[in-house]
Design a protein around this motif. Structure first.
Motif, mmCIF file in Angstrom:
data_model
loop_
_atom_site.group_PDB
_atom_site.id
_atom_site.type_symbol
_atom_site.label_atom_id
_atom_site.label_comp_id
_atom_site.label_asym_id
_atom_site.label_seq_id
_atom_site.Cartn_x
_atom_site.Cartn_y
_atom_site.Cartn_z
ATOM 1 N N SER A 237 0.800 -1.216 0.000
ATOM 2 C CA SER A 237 0.000 0.000 0.000
ATOM 3 C C SER A 237 0.839 1.276 0.000
ATOM 4 C CB SER A 237 -0.953 0.004 1.204
ATOM 5 O OG SER A 237 -0.257 -0.226 2.416
ATOM 6 N N ALA A 241 0.911 4.178 -2.790
ATOM 7 C CA ALA A 241 0.646 5.593 -2.513
ATOM 8 C C ALA A 241 1.664 6.480 -3.199
ATOM 9 C CB ALA A 241 0.657 5.837 -1.008
ATOM 10 N N SER A 245 0.948 9.155 -6.321
ATOM 11 C CA SER A 245 1.213 10.589 -6.170
ATOM 12 C C SER A 245 1.929 11.153 -7.400
ATOM 13 C CB SER A 245 2.056 10.851 -4.914
ATOM 14 O OG SER A 245 3.373 10.339 -5.064
ATOM 15 N N TYR A 252 -5.283 1.692 -6.462
ATOM 16 C CA TYR A 252 -4.901 0.564 -5.600
ATOM 17 C C TYR A 252 -6.142 -0.171 -5.103
ATOM 18 C CZ TYR A 252 -2.636 -1.902 -1.675
ATOM 19 O OH TYR A 252 -2.172 -2.855 -0.801
ATOM 20 N N GLY A 299 3.286 7.736 3.360
ATOM 21 C CA GLY A 299 2.197 7.198 2.547
ATOM 22 C C GLY A 299 1.586 5.927 3.077
ATOM 23 N N SER A 301 -0.228 3.624 6.263
ATOM 24 C CA SER A 301 -1.318 3.886 7.196
ATOM 25 C C SER A 301 -0.796 3.971 8.629
ATOM 26 C CB SER A 301 -2.367 2.778 7.090
ATOM 27 O OG SER A 301 -2.814 2.652 5.749
ATOM 28 N N VAL A 315 -7.549 11.568 2.784
ATOM 29 C CA VAL A 315 -6.779 10.422 3.258
ATOM 30 C C VAL A 315 -7.598 9.609 4.257
ATOM 31 C CG1 VAL A 315 -4.714 9.692 4.533
ATOM 32 C CG2 VAL A 315 -4.569 11.574 2.881
ATOM 33 N N ASP A 318 -10.068 7.431 2.502
ATOM 34 C CA ASP A 318 -9.553 6.614 1.401
ATOM 35 C C ASP A 318 -9.572 5.136 1.786
ATOM 36 O OD1 ASP A 318 -8.202 5.466 -0.717
ATOM 37 O OD2 ASP A 318 -6.711 7.063 -0.851
ATOM 38 N N PHE A 321 -6.424 2.744 1.533
ATOM 39 C CA PHE A 321 -5.367 2.704 2.545
ATOM 40 C C PHE A 321 -5.898 2.575 3.976
ATOM 41 C CE2 PHE A 321 -3.822 4.944 -1.192
ATOM 42 C CZ PHE A 321 -2.774 4.116 -1.532
#
Length: 356
Positions: A237, A241, A245, A252, A299, A301, A315, A318, A321
């Protein structure tokens, strides 16, 4: 005679002065050594600004070294050449380090910010009661796809990777546990399976995927996906991320039928010489604002529940993630399997790679 006595006295005075200077220098050296914190972490796995902030706030000087695999980290700590005060191993490696007596017990009374952690990510199987580890980051294994070439509906499940339409289109991360784990899931087994027949069947399943495999790589997977050089990738993950970006065509997915949920954790090796500094740093990183800043930079979690409100709303919401509870319920944490089984995983994965 008086002249000899005068010379002797002079020598004594000079010796005393030199001794005093040496004592002061040694005292300063000792004091400086006490203000050092030796950290051993994954590469590019902390916002450098946080290290600077910690040094300014506490007066400690951080010596930061990196490793590229749990095995490399474990070997170096076992050898004992360097006394690290803090290390960041993954879940199953924490379990292995506990068994080997390599880590010190965590005194939670010294961590005033410990309560900020999400209870969902505490007391997990690799360290019940978190006696030896404190969560640092968590994440998942999933599928990255490029919407210029692939529809979202085509990659919601692991089994879909075997679609003949994806010939020479998929990048795989170079990991025996992860890749065999995916194959095991498609056959109705868990990712910590130790049965030899199940593992052999998983290898057979993987070999059937080989026509679709463009390459099996490590960190290079980010570069390839950023530059549109592959349609699909199986990766972590945090890596996803970073790719996303740079390239807005990337997305994902964590398959709902199951995947790996991993945890990287802060531990204090038993050989640590600056434990007060180690506790100060752990507590610093458990501060909600610091944890949020680190999560935004890396990036991955954050397991820090109190930090969530400091993250952008996009975020927080999201699901890629921070998956839903129903998805999390099907995720598995890797266990520290017997060395013989690990060897079997590695041999089978090598056999798969050689079949390309």
């Amino acid at each position: 005679m008086k002249k000899l006595i005068a010379i002797f006295v002079g020598i004594l005075v000079v010796c005393a002065v030199i001794t005093g200077i040496n004592y002061q220098m040694n005292a300063k050296t000792t004091a400086n050594e006490k203000k050092v914190l030796n950290i051993y972490n994954w590469g590019d796995y902390i916002d450098p600004a946080l290290i600077t902030k910690f040094e300014k706030e506490t007066g400690y000087h951080v010596v930061y070294e990196t490793f590229d695999s749990n095995e490399a980290m474990l070997t170096k700590i076992k050898q004992g050449g360097t006394s690290y005060d803090l290390a960041v191993p993954s879940d199953y490696t924490v379990q292995r380090m506990i068994k080997s007596g390599l880590v010190a017990k965590i005194d939670k009374t010294k961590l005033s910010n410990y309560h900020n952690l999400d209870s969902r990510f505490l007391n997990l199987s690799f360290d019940p009661n978190n006696d030896y580890s404190v969560p640092y980051f968590w994440g998942t294994l999933g599928i990255v796809y490029n919407d210029q070439y692939v529809k979202a509906s085509q990659v919601q499940h692991w089994e879909q990777l075997w679609n003949p339409a994806f010939k020479q289109s998929i990048m795989l991360t170079d990991s025996a546990r992860d890749m065999l784990g995916i194959a095991l899931i498609t056959q109705g087994h868990g990712m910590n399976d130790t049965d030899e027949t199940d593992l052999k069947n998983a290898q057979t399943k993987l070999k059937q995927l080989m026509p679709n495999v463009k390459a099996i790589v490590a960190d290079e997977i980010k570069m390839y996906m950023k530059q549109n050089e592959a349609k699909i990738a199986v990766t972590y993950s945090g890596e996803a991320a970073e790719m996303m970006s740079y390239n807005h065509h990337l997305h994902y997915v964590v398959p709902t039928e199951g995947s790996n949920m991993w945890f990287d954790n802060m531990v204090i090796p038993k050989t640590a010489k600056h434990k007060v500094a180690a506790y100060a740093f752990i507590n610093f990183m458990l501060s909600p604002k610091n944890a949020a800043q680190n999560a935004e930079y890396i990036g991955y979690s954050t397991p820090n529940k109190a930090a969530m409100k400091y993250l952008p709303t996009s975020v927080q919401q999201d699901k890629q993630f921070y998956p839903t509870e129903s998805t999390v319920a099907h995720l598995e944490v890797y266990q520290d399997l017997p060395l013989k089984v690990i060897g079997n995983y590695n041999d089978l994965f090598l056999g798969f790679k050689m079949s390309k």
